[in-house]
Write a protein that holds these residues in place. Structure first.
Motif, short mmCIF file in Angstrom:
data_model
loop_
_atom_site.label_atom_id
_atom_site.label_comp_id
_atom_site.label_asym_id
_atom_site.label_seq_id
_atom_site.Cartn_x
_atom_site.Cartn_y
_atom_site.Cartn_z
N GLY A 1 -8.34 2.09 -10.50
CA GLY A 1 -7.93 2.57 -9.24
C GLY A 1 -6.54 3.20 -9.73
O GLY A 1 -5.97 3.76 -8.89
N LYS A 2 -6.12 3.47 -11.01
CA LYS A 2 -4.92 3.83 -11.35
C LYS A 2 -5.02 5.38 -11.62
O LYS A 2 -6.10 5.82 -11.82
N THR A 3 -4.01 6.31 -11.93
CA THR A 3 -3.87 7.68 -12.07
C THR A 3 -2.95 7.69 -13.37
O THR A 3 -2.34 8.71 -13.34
N MET A 4 -3.08 7.06 -14.28
CA MET A 4 -2.30 6.78 -15.53
C MET A 4 -2.94 8.05 -16.38
O MET A 4 -3.91 8.06 -16.30
N SER A 5 -1.92 8.85 -17.11
CA SER A 5 -2.34 9.86 -18.08
C SER A 5 -2.21 9.12 -19.30
O SER A 5 -1.71 7.99 -19.58
N ALA A 6 -3.03 9.53 -20.27
CA ALA A 6 -3.01 9.10 -21.63
C ALA A 6 -1.62 9.07 -22.31
O ALA A 6 -1.29 8.28 -23.12
N LEU A 7 -0.96 9.87 -21.86
CA LEU A 7 0.39 10.35 -22.28
C LEU A 7 1.35 9.20 -22.01
O LEU A 7 2.40 9.25 -22.48
N HIS A 8 0.96 8.24 -20.84
CA HIS A 8 1.83 7.28 -20.47
C HIS A 8 1.88 6.32 -21.65
O HIS A 8 2.67 5.52 -21.57
N ILE A 9 1.12 6.33 -22.68
CA ILE A 9 1.22 5.46 -23.94
C ILE A 9 2.48 5.85 -24.73
O ILE A 9 3.03 4.78 -25.44
N LEU B 1 4.48 -3.34 -12.09
CA LEU B 1 5.87 -3.98 -11.84
C LEU B 1 6.75 -2.73 -11.54
O LEU B 1 7.93 -2.98 -11.35
N SER B 2 6.42 -1.36 -11.57
CA SER B 2 7.46 -0.36 -11.73
C SER B 2 7.34 0.13 -9.85
O SER B 2 8.42 1.07 -9.78
N TYR B 3 6.83 -0.23 -9.01
CA TYR B 3 6.59 0.05 -7.83
C TYR B 3 8.05 0.11 -7.21
O TYR B 3 8.75 -0.86 -7.09
N ASP B 4 8.29 1.46 -6.55
CA ASP B 4 9.48 1.58 -5.97
C ASP B 4 10.80 1.42 -6.39
O ASP B 4 11.83 1.47 -5.75
N ARG B 5 10.84 1.44 -7.89
CA ARG B 5 12.14 0.92 -8.73
C ARG B 5 12.73 2.29 -9.08
O ARG B 5 13.87 2.31 -9.49
N ILE C 1 6.26 12.55 -3.76
CA ILE C 1 6.31 11.26 -4.04
C ILE C 1 5.59 10.57 -5.11
O ILE C 1 4.39 10.73 -5.19
N PRO C 2 6.25 9.94 -6.13
CA PRO C 2 5.70 9.29 -7.35
C PRO C 2 4.39 8.32 -6.76
O PRO C 2 4.63 7.61 -5.90
N SER C 3 3.28 8.11 -7.41
CA SER C 3 2.10 7.15 -7.09
C SER C 3 2.54 5.70 -7.14
O SER C 3 2.01 5.07 -6.54
N ASN C 4 3.49 5.41 -7.73
CA ASN C 4 3.91 4.03 -7.79
C ASN C 4 5.03 3.64 -6.73
O ASN C 4 6.07 3.07 -7.02
N THR D 1 11.12 -3.45 -3.67
CA THR D 1 10.29 -3.43 -5.10
C THR D 1 9.50 -4.80 -5.07
O THR D 1 8.78 -4.87 -6.02
N GLY D 2 9.32 -5.60 -4.00
CA GLY D 2 8.67 -6.60 -3.82
C GLY D 2 7.45 -6.50 -2.94
O GLY D 2 6.49 -7.32 -3.33
N ILE D 3 7.43 -5.21 -2.22
CA ILE D 3 6.39 -4.99 -1.13
C ILE D 3 5.11 -5.01 -1.95
O ILE D 3 4.16 -5.46 -1.36
N HIS D 4 5.04 -4.07 -2.92
CA HIS D 4 3.59 -3.72 -3.51
C HIS D 4 2.76 -5.15 -3.83
O HIS D 4 1.58 -5.14 -3.65
N LEU D 5 3.85 -5.72 -4.72
CA LEU D 5 3.05 -7.12 -5.20
C LEU D 5 2.94 -8.42 -4.38
O LEU D 5 2.13 -9.34 -4.58
N TYR D 6 4.11 -8.66 -3.43
CA TYR D 6 4.29 -10.01 -2.88
C TYR D 6 4.00 -9.88 -1.56
O TYR D 6 3.92 -10.86 -0.87
N SER D 7 3.95 -8.81 -0.70
CA SER D 7 3.82 -8.66 0.72
C SER D 7 2.22 -8.27 1.16
O SER D 7 1.96 -6.98 1.37
N ASN D 8 1.36 -9.19 1.01
CA ASN D 8 -0.04 -9.06 1.48
C ASN D 8 -0.28 -9.10 2.75
O ASN D 8 -0.82 -9.94 3.12
N ARG D 9 0.34 -8.31 3.63
CA ARG D 9 0.15 -8.34 5.11
C ARG D 9 -0.72 -7.42 5.80
O ARG D 9 -0.72 -6.26 5.00
N PRO D 10 -1.19 -7.71 6.75
CA PRO D 10 -2.02 -6.59 7.40
C PRO D 10 -1.36 -5.30 7.96
O PRO D 10 -0.21 -5.35 8.03
N PHE D 11 -1.99 -4.09 7.61
CA PHE D 11 -1.31 -3.02 8.26
C PHE D 11 -0.17 -2.36 7.16
O PHE D 11 0.87 -1.76 7.97
#
Length: 810
Positions: free
Chosen positions: A378-386, A45-49, A189-192, A276-286
């Motif tokens: 497929g994430k790159t989260m650190s344990a410190l994200h907790i 939910l945090s992508y591009d925010r 650039i952040p991974s999200n 902020t909706g591209i990652h979750l809502y835009s399932n387009r080719p390319f």
């Protein structure tokens, strides 16, 4: 008083070690799953925010239907962004990203290396996307051609440190050789982010036929002014289309208006997708990177809540089931004057303490398995994200929330005992109490069965995708990447490879049947192309050996041949295109490619038709494609025998270094490239099966505890039955049948729910499996078997016990 509550709570936990351990392990596992899934969901939910004006940035998407072929692109024309900025004051700024090849060869030292996180962008890129510069001025960095902005990590990789990078030159193989000057360094650039580039080159170096309104190849973003809504701005697209796209369409399609274009069954629509909706809502080719899916966010959020509820239900069931063991304690306390509210506080304190211990254990477990979870998701989260600011309040409140949720019913139930009845030994567990426990067990196993059935269906769909006849043979097909680096030596490299034992055939082509960039053009079966007879078709340049190498079946006509000099003006169509043309026998007929103006269409003779083959995701129907004979440097592919693979790869690298010693040698196999298309679904399947197993284990822990309690409560009954001649099997059946009834009821509830959920999920695929009844049968039998195994352990233990020991106290 609080100190006293804690003392009593700790004594009770210690006195009943088995039940305490089951409660703590169950809650800890449930909380660990909840924490990990919560981190996953929050990351999605945090992508591009993080961009400064993320709420005002929109990407323009294009929905095009022409001649029956429908495409949904994240692209626009090269002119659209700047035209909208010029004509409409609502647009504060625009920028474009060009990512045609998706990779570049860059020179480091004496060798070229392949960089895949590259793109060209306008000088306004950093006016729209607030990526902070740590050296140079990002806002002016791309004004001039032959300039590039790189990330902090890239600066260290190429130049040792950030300060050394500014002004340095990076050599690429663009147009043979192009030098770019580093003009700014930005933070990584952040991974999200829905794009993640290491190199952003100047748009002025893109080799493109500029000024086209009908060609769609650019990711275009608008920064709207404050207060402008996308709904209000979208109304301008019709005016834009009539003013700029229509004149170009008239030249190609002989139309007078966009209404005429649409009345012929065609469509050209533009829409604004929030950044902020591209990652979750835009399932387009390319897309610029593989996207997520909001459905999965909803599914995993529900799974996290259900797993936590299952763990809480275990606690409630075990605590209320053991109510008789604490009944006398309640009775004595009430006789001595303890108020009910104090008893409730006492029992809630015990629940919260158990939840607190479980939460600490859950955090430690999450720390330990975070790397494994990252590899699955497929994430790159650190344990410190907790311990991020968004999670810390949740961790603080979670033990209290879980403790109150799991302990509220037991607390009110235990504190309601009447002291006189309790002390006279008249306490009964009660029908209502038993009914609640039964309902909770049904909920647990219904959830588990839904997860089992869903996991089976996901895996069957993925297996179907991997084993479906695609219309070509993807096995043992070697792709040599960056074939364009060999330039005019590519054909010689192919001929050398064909001499190697085990290489069956080879081909050089512009495209392969895996999702990648495409070449759409307007074609027709008639020389005068208009909106009614025209259609959009993929135009692939291939050589004589393309069909043989990929195993594509020719069903009519012939393949390209060196014996026919006219094949340079010939085309081989797939079945979908032949069907659109409507010819009974298309071989020998002509197809025309649109040009600018009447009479400018190029003519091609149809010499063959191939069986339909999948060249895009199985989520889409097979589109139209035409194969044209020509020279290309896109892909070089070889069909080979598996037994010779090591020797072939070694030989290929040796020959590559002979022809291009500075260029990197890299390869992949077509089946691996195909599977990469479904990485998102594969990850979902892994996550689903992982949490399905955990949900079942948690439910089984509760069932194990309940079975243990029931066996203890009926010890004397079992002893009497055995004295009267009951067998071990009779006793096991008696103790198991009630639980098995509950699992059966759970199955009846879960099966239709699982069918509904998975039926909706499968609608995303144009080619999908049928949901068979036996899938739910397997899920039910599996849940029943697990429950039976869990219960039987305690049932058999009670059944084989010496009845003398049970009856001695009588």
């Amino acid at each position: 008083m609080i100190r006293n509550y804690l003392k009593v709570a700790l004594r009770n936990l210690w006195r009943n070690k088995t039940f305490s351990l089951i409660n703590i392990i169950g809650l800890a596992t449930g909380l660990c799953c909840f924490i990990l899934i919560a981190l996953y969901v929050l990351d999605e939910l945090s992508y591009d925010r993080f961009y400064k004006n993320s709420d005002r940035i929109y990407r323009i998407s294009s929905d095009i239907r022409f001649g029956g072929a429908e495409t949904k692109y994240p692209f626009t024309s090269d002119m659209m962004g700047q035209t909208l900025k010029k004509d409409y004051p609502q647009v504060e700024q625009y920028t474009r990203i060009y990512n045609s090849n998706g990779s570049k060869l860059l020179k480091k030292g004496t060798q070229f290396i392949t960089e895949t996180r590259v793109a060209h962008a306008d000088s306004t890129f950093f006016d729209v996307f607030s990526l902070p510069a740590i050296a140079g001025n990002a806002h002016t960095a791309l004004y001039e051609p032959n300039t590039v902005v790189i990330t902090e990590t890239t600066a260290r990789k190429y130049f040792g440190n950030v300060n050394n990078a500014i002004g340095k030159i990076i050599e690429t193989d663009d147009n043979g050789k192009t030098l770019y000057k580093v003009t700014a360094v930005i933070k990584d650039i952040p991974s999200n982010s829905h794009f993640n580039f290491d190199f952003i080159f100047s748009m002025k170096n893109v080799n493109y036929q500029w000024g086209q309104y009908g060609s769609h190849n650019f990711h275009t973003y608008l920064l709207l002014k404050p207060g402008i809504t996308p709904e209000a701005f979208k109304k301008n697209f019709d005016q834009y289309t009539d003013q700029y796209v229509l004149p170009e369409a008239k030249a190609y399609l002989q139309i007078t208006s966009m209404d005429e274009f649409q009345q012929s069954g065609n469509k050209l629509e533009y829409s604004l997708t929030p950044l902020t909706g591209i990652h979750l809502y835009s399932n387009r080719p390319f897309e610029l990177s593989p996207g997520g899916n909001i459905q999965y966010v909803y599914i995993f959020s529900a799974v996290a809540i259900f797993i936590l509820l299952i763990a809480c239900i275990n606690f409630m069931n075990l605590t209320t089931a053991r109510s008789a063991n604490r009944a006398k304690e309640v009775g004595v306390r009430k006789v001595l004057g303890t108020e009910r509210k104090n008893l409730i506080t006492q029992f809630l304190s015990e629940s919260i303490l158990t939840a607190f211990i479980s939460c600490i254990l859950a955090i430690l477990l999450a720390f330990a398995i975070m790397p494994l979870f990252n590899s699955i998701s497929g994430k790159t989260m650190s344990a410190l994200h907790i311990f991020t600011p968004a999670i810390i309040p949740v961790l603080v409140l979670l033990p209290f929330a879980v403790g109150l949720l799991a302990g509220s019913y037991p607390a009110f139930f235990l504190s309601s005992f009447r002291p006189i009845e309790v002390l006279k030994g008249r306490l009964s567990s009660g029908r209502s109490n038993g009914s609640l426990r039964s309902a909770l067990v049904i909920f647990q196993f219904a959830t588990s069965i839904v997860l089992i059935a869903g996991t089976i269906i996901i895996y069957r769909q993925l297996h179907y995708i991997q084993t479906k006849n695609l219309g070509y043979n993807k096995d043992q097909l070697l792709l040599i990447e960056n074939g364009y680096a060999l330039q005019n030596k590519l054909e010689a490299f192919k001929q050398d490879m064909l001499q190697q034992p085990g290489v069956v055939s080879g081909t050089i082509s512009s495209y392969l049947p895996i999702p990648s960039s495409r070449s759409d053009n307007i074609f027709s079966g008639e020389q005068v192309i208009d909106a009614k007879n025209g259609f959009s078709m993929q135009e692939w340049v291939v050589d004589y050996d393309y069909l043989k190498t990929l195993g594509i079946e020719l069903i009519k006509g012939r393949n390209f041949s060196r014996d026919f000099g006219t094949d340079s003006n010939a085309v081989i169509l797939n079945e979908a295109t032949a069907k659109t043309l409507g010819y009974t026998d298309p071989v020998g007929q002509h197809i025309y490619k649109s040009g600018m103006g009447p009479g400018s269409a190029a003519s091609y003779t149809i010499i063959g038709v191939v069986k339909n083959f999948h060249f895009e995701s199985l989520k889409r129907d097979i589109g139209m494609v035409g194969l044209f004979l020509g020279r290309s440097t896109g892909f070089v592919s070889f069909k080979m025998n598996a037994a010779n693979a090591p020797a072939i790869l070694k030989y290929a690298e040796k020959k590559w270094k002979t022809y291009a010693p500075e260029m990197p040698f890299s390869y992949q196999f077509l089946d691996a490239a195909f599977n990469n298309v479904y990485r998102s679904e594969q990850r979902v399947a892994k996550i689903a099966i992982t949490f399905s197993v955990l949900a079942i284990l948690i439910a089984c822990l509760g069932l194990f505890g309940l079975a243990t309690y029931m066996a203890e409560q009926r010890t004397k009954e079992i002893g009497i039955r055995k004295v009267l001649g009951a067998s071990v099997g009779n006793v096991v059946t008696m103790l198991s049948k009630d639980f098995l009834k509950l699992v059966t009821i759970a199955f009846c509830i879960a099966a239709p729910l699982a069918w509904w959920a998975m039926h909706n999920w499968l609608q995303d695929f144009a080619y999908r499996i049928n949901i068979s009844w036996w899938i739910f049968g397997i899920a039910g039998v599996l849940a029943l078997s697990i429950a039976l195994f869990t219960i039987s352990f305690q049932a058999i233990k009670a059944a084989v016990a010496n009845p003398v020991a049970a009856l001695r106290s009588e």
